[in-house]
Design a protein around this motif. Structure first.
Motif, PDB file in Angstrom:
ATOM      1  N   UNK A 205      41.755 -72.337  72.230  1.00  0.00           N
ATOM      2  CA  UNK A 205      42.508 -71.254  72.843  1.00  0.00           C
ATOM      3  C   UNK A 205      42.031 -70.951  74.249  1.00  0.00           C
ATOM      4  N   UNK A 206      42.741 -70.005  74.877  1.00  0.00           N
ATOM      5  CA  UNK A 206      42.415 -69.564  76.232  1.00  0.00           C
ATOM      6  C   UNK A 206      42.307 -68.041  76.232  1.00  0.00           C
ATOM      7  N   UNK A 207      41.226 -67.555  76.817  1.00  0.00           N
ATOM      8  CA  UNK A 207      40.975 -66.118  76.897  1.00  0.00           C
ATOM      9  C   UNK A 207      40.781 -65.720  78.356  1.00  0.00           C
ATOM     10  N   UNK A 208      41.415 -64.615  78.774  1.00  0.00           N
ATOM     11  CA  UNK A 208      41.280 -64.123  80.141  1.00  0.00           C
ATOM     12  C   UNK A 208      40.292 -62.962  80.166  1.00  0.00           C
ATOM     13  N   UNK A 209      39.283 -63.070  81.020  1.00  0.00           N
ATOM     14  CA  UNK A 209      38.275 -62.032  81.190  1.00  0.00           C
ATOM     15  C   UNK A 209      38.510 -61.354  82.547  1.00  0.00           C
ATOM     16  N   UNK A 210      38.819 -60.065  82.528  1.00  0.00           N
ATOM     17  CA  UNK A 210      39.038 -59.294  83.763  1.00  0.00           C
ATOM     18  C   UNK A 210      37.837 -58.383  84.007  1.00  0.00           C
ATOM     19  N   UNK A 211      37.067 -58.700  85.029  1.00  0.00           N
ATOM     20  CA  UNK A 211      35.898 -57.899  85.412  1.00  0.00           C
ATOM     21  C   UNK A 211      36.284 -57.031  86.609  1.00  0.00           C
ATOM     22  N   UNK A 212      36.241 -55.700  86.439  1.00  0.00           N
ATOM     23  CA  UNK A 212      36.669 -54.787  87.505  1.00  0.00           C
ATOM     24  C   UNK A 212      35.475 -53.984  88.018  1.00  0.00           C
ATOM     25  N   UNK A 213      35.257 -54.107  89.315  1.00  0.00           N
ATOM     26  CA  UNK A 213      34.178 -53.362  89.952  1.00  0.00           C
ATOM     27  C   UNK A 213      34.702 -52.514  91.084  1.00  0.00           C
ATOM     28  N   UNK A 214      34.010 -52.540  92.204  1.00  0.00           N
ATOM     29  CA  UNK A 214      34.399 -51.722  93.350  1.00  0.00           C
ATOM     30  C   UNK A 214      34.311 -52.549  94.619  1.00  0.00           C
ATOM     31  N   UNK A 215      35.437 -52.671  95.314  1.00  0.00           N
ATOM     32  CA  UNK A 215      35.441 -53.388  96.595  1.00  0.00           C
ATOM     33  C   UNK A 215      34.642 -52.607  97.632  1.00  0.00           C
ATOM     34  N   UNK A 216      33.904 -53.356  98.474  1.00  0.00           N
ATOM     35  CA  UNK A 216      33.109 -52.691  99.507  1.00  0.00           C
ATOM     36  C   UNK A 216      32.715 -53.726 100.549  1.00  0.00           C
ATOM     37  N   UNK A 217      32.089 -53.249 101.585  1.00  0.00           N
ATOM     38  CA  UNK A 217      31.725 -54.109 102.718  1.00  0.00           C
ATOM     39  C   UNK A 217      30.482 -54.925 102.363  1.00  0.00           C
TER      40      UNK A 217
END
Length: 403
Positions: A205-217
């Protein structure tokens, strides 16, 4: 046939193929298939899901023997994965006609659409739709990397996306489906056999991992102040390798998308796709659960939000024993592979034959790949082994379809 197909969709830069569903290269492959069918006096048709069929005999008669594979590719894929099965099917028909074989059942050669899933992220779309394993609603939601939906792509290519869906009447007319494929591994090379028979397809199978952080400089944000999802993703990639080794399965992060994707920007989102396979379901479950558990631990520690979505899954496919054993008897009786016995091989790769196995008796033949490499321009099979595969397929089709 091979020379006429070879240039279609080939990248000069990589030497690999980019034959993606519903693109110009895909259209050229379809025209090639239609021309091969018509040159042999076969009736060509395209079903409601965009799969191509070339018929010898009455398609409505029932108990048809079907062979074929696919013509699309992964990004920069090899020349053999898929096309070898289609080319060999036409060549096997030529061989049977040369032998003067008399067909007692209808015979069809197929080109299943979007087998690799390179454009829309889901493998075996054509066969999944036909078998009812992919709903019309789900298919209509599929989108490529540019945001183009599957219906939009089909319509642009001249096909009706509103017609797609299960095709049980067609599948009910098939008595057996046999797919020839280049081996995606080195089992035959190690055993010294040019041709083998598939025993089973591993669950995968195929699993999607979405890692959400914070955009910054990237140049002004202290390391201690960062919520960088790339670090958590990287730790998860290493965890996938570790969990696969511990459980005895396979795990690969081979595709990634990053936002905002700037050289001097800390990412806000890292999306990675896990491909995992194993010889049995328990092992596969152990690998995937281990990877997800590690990813969540890393994410919690770093203040990263994580979503995990299973995008596709195919359980273990144990090919019908009666058909598999009959094929082995035919090949061993006729000595098609030049040896006394024909090896049985399991495989971790998915195929249209695996999807159809829930609806139709299916089997597979493998042709030796001396490099063991697949999904790459280095994928290879020698001319002698390809000829052995054609003869083996012809023997099988003669045993199943001829009087």
């Amino acid at each position: 046939m091979w020379r006429s197909l070879r240039p279609i969709g080939r990248s000069d830069a990589s030497g690999g193929y980019r034959r993606y569903a519903w693109t110009g290269a895909d259209a050229d492959c379809r025209l090639w298939f239609q021309a091969q069918a018509e040159a042999r006096g076969l009736d060509h048709e395209v079903d409601r899901n965009g799969n191509q069929w070339a018929w010898l005999g009455d398609p409505l008669a029932g108990d048809a023997v079907v062979t074929g594979s696919h013509l699309d590719s992964v990004p920069d894929g090899g020349a053999f994965d898929g096309p070898l099965g289609v080319v060999s099917s036409f060549a096997a028909l030529d061989e049977l006609r040369r032998r003067g074989a008399v067909f007692a059942k209808p015979l069809a050669i197929t080109n299943f659409g979007d087998e690799e899933g390179a454009r829309f992220g889901l493998a075996c779309v054509g066969s999944r739709l036909a078998a009812g394993q992919l709903t019309t609603e789900h298919a209509h939601r599929l989108r490529d990397g540019d945001g183009v939906s599957l219906p939009q792509a089909m319509e642009a290519a001249g096909y009706d996306p509103d017609a797609i869906g299960p095709d049980p009447e067609r599948l009910a007319r098939i008595g057996a489906f046999v797919e020839l494929h280049v081996e995606q591994g080195r089992a035959l090379d190690l055993s010294g056999d040019p041709v083998g028979v598939a025993s089973a397809i591993w669950p995968h199978g195929r699993w999607r991992f979405d890692f959400r952080g914070e955009a910054n400089h990237a140049g002004t944000t202290r390391l201690a102040d960062r919520r960088d999802p790339m670090l958590t993703y990287a730790e998860t990639v290493l965890a996938a390798r570790r969990e696969a080794e511990l459980a005895g399965g396979l795990a690969t992060f081979g595709k990634i998308a990053v936002e905002p994707n700037g050289v001097n920007a800390i990412p806000s989102l890292v999306r990675g796709w896990l491909d995992s396979r194993a010889a049995d379901q328990d092992t596969l479950d152990a690998v995937v659960s281990g990877v997800e558990r590690a990813a969540r631990e890393y994410a919690e520690r770093a203040g990263i939000d994580l979503d995990v979505v299973r995008e596709s899954f195919t359980p273990v496919v144990d090919f019908q024993h009666a058909l598999r054993d009959e094929i082995r008897r035919v090949l061993e009786k006729r000595g098609a592979d030049g040896a006394g016995t024909v090896p049985l091989l399991g495989t971790g790769a998915g195929h249209d034959a695996g999807i159809l196995s829930a609806s139709v008796p299916t089997a597979m033949l493998f042709v030796r790949n001396p490099t063991g490499i697949s999904h790459s321009p280095a994928e290879h099979a020698t001319e002698d082994d390809c000829v052995a595969g054609v003869r083996a397929l012809a023997d099988v089709l003669e045993g199943l379809a001829c009087s």
